[in-house]
Design an enzyme around this catalytic site. Structure first.
Site, PDB file in Angstrom:
ATOM      1  N   ASP A  89      11.798   2.782  -6.331  1.00  0.00           N
ATOM      2  CA  ASP A  89      12.233   1.400  -6.556  1.00  0.00           C
ATOM      3  C   ASP A  89      12.905   1.271  -7.923  1.00  0.00           C
ATOM      4  O   ASP A  89      13.919   0.581  -8.065  1.00  0.00           O
ATOM      5  CB  ASP A  89      11.038   0.442  -6.490  1.00  0.00           C
ATOM      6  CG  ASP A  89      10.330   0.466  -5.151  1.00  0.00           C
ATOM      7  OD1 ASP A  89      10.976   0.748  -4.128  1.00  0.00           O
ATOM      8  OD2 ASP A  89       9.116   0.194  -5.138  1.00  0.00           O
ATOM      9  N   ASP A  96       3.275   2.728  -3.348  1.00  0.00           N
ATOM     10  CA  ASP A  96       3.602   2.018  -4.588  1.00  0.00           C
ATOM     11  C   ASP A  96       2.433   2.195  -5.542  1.00  0.00           C
ATOM     12  O   ASP A  96       1.279   2.315  -5.109  1.00  0.00           O
ATOM     13  CB  ASP A  96       3.837   0.530  -4.318  1.00  0.00           C
ATOM     14  CG  ASP A  96       5.156   0.256  -3.608  1.00  0.00           C
ATOM     15  OD1 ASP A  96       6.079   1.083  -3.724  1.00  0.00           O
ATOM     16  OD2 ASP A  96       5.260  -0.794  -2.954  1.00  0.00           O
TER      17      ASP A  96
END
Length: 160
Positions: free
Chosen positions: A132, A118
């Site tokens: 995402d 991330d």
């Protein structure tokens, strides 16, 4: 462009963007490093062994299984789209394609690395990545297509 091509191109582009962005982050930032060091928007290299909001942290096998199920569901929805008219449009299959891209993007990380990279940090919201974003935007797009479709009383357009 045929609906099948729209589906597969949107999925391929999403996976490519996700994996390329993660490669760039991994190559240029050590885990825990942020650019800028503080602020509302940051690029932060984070290893996430969980799912959204870091739930199911450390349950990689379950998350891999859930991702595989997500891939199967997205492909099934694509192949059965004729039964759901709001899906049988270019926007519908593009939305399914980016959902598939998000699912595959994070699945690749989980299988290859045991975690998801991330890197997008906005305010106090949990850090996320391109996959995402694909999942979230694809789902929102599908909901909007459904809500505006003739099936739900709206008026979906082929070019919406």
């Amino acid at each position: 462009m045929t609906r099948g091509l729209v589906f597969f191109v949107s999925a391929a582009c999403g996976v490519l963007a996700d994996q390329l962005s993660k490669f760039i982050i991994a190559a240029n930032l050590t885990p825990g490093t942020a650019i800028p060091e503080s602020g509302f928007f940051q690029i932060v290299h984070v290893h996430n062994t969980g799912a959204a909001f870091s739930i199911f942290r450390g349950h990689t096998e379950w998350l891999i299984a859930a991702s595989c199920l997500g891939v199967i569901l997205a492909l099934t929805a694509f192949f059965l789209r004729k039964k759901l008219p709001f899906l049988d449009t270019r926007p519908g299959v593009a939305a399914l394609g980016i959902i598939l891209a998000g699912t595959i993007g994070n699945l690749i990380d989980r299988v290859r690395l045991g975690y998801v990279t991330d890197f997008i940090q906005v305010g106090n919201f949990p850090t996320f990545n391109m996959a995402d974003s694909c999942l979230t935007l694809g789902i929102i797009w599908l909901v909007l297509l459904y809500l505006t479709s003739s099936h739900s009383g709206g008026d979906a357009s082929e070019n919406a």
